[in-house]
Design a protein around this motif. Structure first.
Motif, mmCIF file in Angstrom:
data_model
loop_
_atom_site.group_PDB
_atom_site.id
_atom_site.type_symbol
_atom_site.label_atom_id
_atom_site.label_comp_id
_atom_site.label_asym_id
_atom_site.label_seq_id
_atom_site.Cartn_x
_atom_site.Cartn_y
_atom_site.Cartn_z
ATOM 1 N N LEU A 198 0.821 -1.204 0.000
ATOM 2 C CA LEU A 198 0.000 0.000 0.000
ATOM 3 C C LEU A 198 0.857 1.256 0.000
ATOM 4 C CD1 LEU A 198 -2.644 1.522 0.175
ATOM 5 C CD2 LEU A 198 -2.664 1.101 2.646
ATOM 6 N N MET A 199 1.895 1.297 0.838
ATOM 7 C CA MET A 199 2.716 2.507 0.875
ATOM 8 C C MET A 199 3.419 2.716 -0.463
ATOM 9 S SD MET A 199 6.026 1.484 3.285
ATOM 10 C CE MET A 199 6.787 3.104 3.086
ATOM 11 N N ALA A 200 3.830 1.622 -1.111
ATOM 12 C CA ALA A 200 4.464 1.741 -2.427
ATOM 13 C C ALA A 200 3.467 2.249 -3.462
ATOM 14 C CB ALA A 200 5.038 0.391 -2.848
ATOM 15 N N ASP A 201 2.238 1.722 -3.434
ATOM 16 C CA ASP A 201 1.207 2.168 -4.381
ATOM 17 C C ASP A 201 0.860 3.639 -4.180
ATOM 18 O OD1 ASP A 201 1.070 -0.374 -5.448
ATOM 19 O OD2 ASP A 201 -0.721 -0.957 -4.327
ATOM 20 N N ALA A 202 1.030 4.140 -2.966
ATOM 21 C CA ALA A 202 0.725 5.541 -2.677
ATOM 22 C C ALA A 202 1.889 6.475 -2.999
ATOM 23 C CB ALA A 202 0.351 5.695 -1.203
ATOM 24 N N GLY A 203 3.032 5.926 -3.396
ATOM 25 C CA GLY A 203 4.179 6.746 -3.756
ATOM 26 C C GLY A 203 5.161 6.991 -2.626
ATOM 27 N N PHE A 204 5.038 6.247 -1.531
ATOM 28 C CA PHE A 204 6.014 6.340 -0.444
ATOM 29 C C PHE A 204 7.095 5.280 -0.669
ATOM 30 C CE2 PHE A 204 2.090 7.953 1.569
ATOM 31 C CZ PHE A 204 2.547 9.180 2.035
#
Length: 267
Positions: A198-204
């Motif tokens: 999720l954090m990767a999908d959000a750009g983090f």
């Protein structure tokens, strides 16, 4: 071993009547309706806000910014399916939580450990993953099924005397370490993987999750053996994250190329 067969039969019966699947494809026992759990989550969230002072201003805006970026990366049905709210609580404990219904809390003490927006996103993403994977339902259901099985065993085998009580206590410990705690460790590991995605999908940057655990380790404090803990050890968690990192980095690059570039200034 008759007690074991009684418990196994009870567990099988409940599993057949209340079986669900987690986002990773794992079979789950879910005996409670989402509506009931969401109501419990709302009540618990209200109690938190009564028990602990909340923090506003730039600190809340920072945490809200990270949470909003994560929620916006969820599929539309998951965004609508929860009443996503987050509060910052004044507490030195480095902790965060998420409750059924989408109610989230972050303690100010955590902001001393999660030192930038990416590390904070690793924590909040992990907590959101618990909600999406319905871990609270599974924990409540597993505890209910275990207690029911032990109760049936006690009645069926006549373990009401002192010796029986001692035996039931031993079986209770066996259930704690053999059923309930492993389920909790499995939930934590699953939330680590889902939160990383999720954090990767959000750009983090997902690599911040590893830096976060380095900070956690540096903070010190002894841990019980992994088999006695409701959470995996730091080493186990870092190993699990590293195993998923290549996939997470690919998702992160796709998110950045798609314009997901969160910018949440730390106060």
């Amino acid at each position: 071993m008759r007690w074991f067969h009684l418990l196994a039969a009870g567990a099988l019966s409940l599993t057949l009547t209340a079986c669900a699947t987690s986002p990773t494809g794992r079979q789950q026992l879910t005996l409670v309706s989402d509506a009931q759990l969401n109501q419990m989550g709302a009540q618990a969230f209200q109690q938190y806000q009564q028990d602990l002072p909340t923090v506003g201003g730039t600190t809340h805006r920072y945490v809200q910014c990270v949470a909003d970026a994560l929620v916006s990366a969820l599929p539309a049905e998951q965004q609508r399916g929860q009443d996503w709210q987050i509060r910052v609580f004044e507490s030195d404990q480095a902790n965060a939580f998420a409750l059924p219904g989408g109610y989230m809390g972050v303690n100010t003490g955590l902001l001393q450990v999660a030192r930038d927006q990416d590390q904070l996103a690793a924590v909040i993403g992990h907590e959101i993953a618990h909600v999406l994977a319905r871990h609270a339902n599974e924990r409540v259901s597993t505890q209910t099924a275990t207690q029911l099985g032990l109760s049936v065993l006690s009645s069926a085998s006549g373990m009401q005397g002192p010796g029986g009580q001692q035996m039931m206590g031993a079986l209770g410990l066996g259930a704690q370490y053999g059923i309930l705690l492993p389920f909790s460790r499995r939930h934590e590991s699953e939330a680590d993987v889902l939160g990383l995605e999720l954090m990767a999908d959000a750009g983090f940057d997902p690599r911040a999750s590893l830096a976060l655990w380095e900070n956690m380790s540096a903070q010190g404090g002894g841990q019980p053996p992994a088999w006695m803990s409701s959470h995996p050890s730091h080493g186990q968690r870092v190993g699990g994250l590293q195993a998923q990192m290549d996939s997470a980095l690919a998702r992160y690059q796709q998110a950045r190329q798609a314009g997901r570039t969160p910018n949440c200034p730390r106060p």
